[in-house]
Design an enzyme around this catalytic site. Structure first.
Site, PDB file in Angstrom:
ATOM      1  N   LYS A 120      12.931  10.316  -2.944  1.00  0.00           N
ATOM      2  CA  LYS A 120      13.409  10.500  -1.563  1.00  0.00           C
ATOM      3  C   LYS A 120      13.464   9.184  -0.795  1.00  0.00           C
ATOM      4  CE  LYS A 120      12.177  15.300  -0.740  1.00  0.00           C
ATOM      5  NZ  LYS A 120      11.155  16.178  -0.191  1.00  0.00           N
ATOM      6  N   LYS A 199      19.423  20.845 -10.266  1.00  0.00           N
ATOM      7  CA  LYS A 199      18.644  22.017  -9.855  1.00  0.00           C
ATOM      8  C   LYS A 199      19.433  22.774  -8.773  1.00  0.00           C
ATOM      9  CE  LYS A 199      14.256  23.215  -7.722  1.00  0.00           C
ATOM     10  NZ  LYS A 199      12.977  22.790  -7.196  1.00  0.00           N
ATOM     11  N   LYS A 202      20.845  24.552  -2.038  1.00  0.00           N
ATOM     12  CA  LYS A 202      21.858  24.815  -1.011  1.00  0.00           C
ATOM     13  C   LYS A 202      22.590  23.528  -0.630  1.00  0.00           C
ATOM     14  CE  LYS A 202      22.274  27.255   3.323  1.00  0.00           C
ATOM     15  NZ  LYS A 202      21.572  28.115   4.271  1.00  0.00           N
TER      16      LYS A 202
END
Ligand code: SF4
Length: 339
Positions: A120, A199, A202
């Site tokens: 991240k 993976k 959304k």
């Protein structure tokens, strides 16, 4: 709402999900259906972790709606306020207070070693401290309720190990306070998205909304990537290399799976047909959820009442732990007056 004798006898389990609106197929296969089953056996705490959703900012206009929509999805799939504690994290400020206190026993090096942090942090020019400290809040979520077990996917295992380490360090420094929660690893494994690669998520747009109508389910499923070697209808397929087939495993009977595999290998069934079967299975399986969601969407006051009652129950437990932790850390100056 307080703990019942039945709650006290069962292992306590905590898990949370970030609010990004209505749940999707990946949430369902990877977590929600398992959470529903766990309510039979465990004292479950299901939390919508909105404090986590603002780790690196986020959209303050959209967040309330996303939180409500996820609550509707929780209730629609069968998370049951009569059998579990269901609430929104920011309604129980003890989560963030405990996270601050656990900072004291968490080395920065441990946080920097987290794989998710390494991934991240690449996305930011200046990394927000929340992105680094996020696993401390996760540890606080779990330890606040002295949970004995946590359902996790493989990708969360490292964070749970850190939670156990934080509990050990706290106990060694301030006295035995927290149990070390065990990992309950699911059988589902990594749920791969419709792109057949990443993976299911959304934000990547490679999933199916949980409450989509049948036509909308088909619109998504028809885009699914299949066996890359099956170019023409006459090419024999390899179900073991096809993500559509992996998804069939969650919905089809053994007999039907066998048929799909045989017809795929013999090139007697086309991929469009095969995806249509999957789409129909998903739409049928989720029909009762769509119905329940429609009820809750039409009665938002019921959702509010459930979440507020859940937060009240969670807060009672959280306050108890916080009192103990604060006292162990010397954050109870009135003790000085006790002679
Ligand atoms: Fe995949 Fe089905 Fe096509 Fe075979 S027929 S490659 S299992 S989508």
């Amino acid at each position: 709402m307080t703990d019942t004798p039945a709650d006290a006898e069962r292992t306590r389990v905590f898990s949370g999900m970030q609010p990004s609106g209505e749940a999707h197929l990946g949430n369902y296969l990877g977590a929600l259906r398992r959470w529903v089953a766990m309510q039979e056996e465990y004292d479950c705490i299901w939390c919508i972790v909105d404090d986590h959703a603002i780790t690196a900012g986020g959209d303050p206009v959209e967040l309330p709606g996303h939180t409500f929509d996820l609550a509707v999805s929780f209730l629609a799939v069968g998370l049951d306020p009569e059998r579990a504690t269901i609430f929104v994290q920011s309604d129980v400020p003890e989560h963030t207070e405990l996270a601050w206190l656990l900072n004291a026993v968490t080395p920065v090096g441990d946080l920097e070693r987290m794989t998710q942090y390494k991934d991240k942090s690449q996305r930011f020019e200046s990394v927000p401290a929340g992105v680094l400290n996020y696993p401390i809040l996760q540890a606080a979520d779990i330890l606040l309720y002295k949970a004995g077990a946590v359902p996790v996917g493989e990708d969360q295992r490292q964070h749970l190990e850190l939670t156990r380490e934080i509990a050990r360090r706290f106990n060694a420094t301030y006295g035995e306070t927290f149990p070390e929660p065990e990992a309950l690893i699911g059988q589902a494994g990594r749920i791969v998205g419709l792109d057949g690669d990443a993976k299911m998520s959304k934000s990547l747009g490679n999933t199916v909304p949980l409450l989509a109508e049948p036509d909308a389910v088909w619109e998504r499923v028809r885009t699914a990537v299949t066996d890359p070697q099956r170019v023409r209808l006459s090419d024999p397929g390899r179900p073991e290399h096809c993500n559509v087939f992996s998804l069939h495993r969650h919905f089809a009977s053994e007999e039907e799976l066998e048929d799909i595999a045989t017809q795929c290998r013999a090139a007697t069934r086309g991929c469009v047909d095969c995806k249509r079967i999957l789409s129909d299975h998903i739409a049928d399986a989720f029909a009762p959820y769509r119905e329940r969601a429609a009820h809750y969407t039409a009665h938002p006051g019921e959702v509010r009442d459930i979440l507020e009652a859940g937060a009240e129950k969670a807060r009672t437990r959280a306050k108890e732990t916080l009192r103990e932790v604060r006292s162990r850390m010397g954050l109870d100056w009135r003790r000085a007056l006790e002679g």
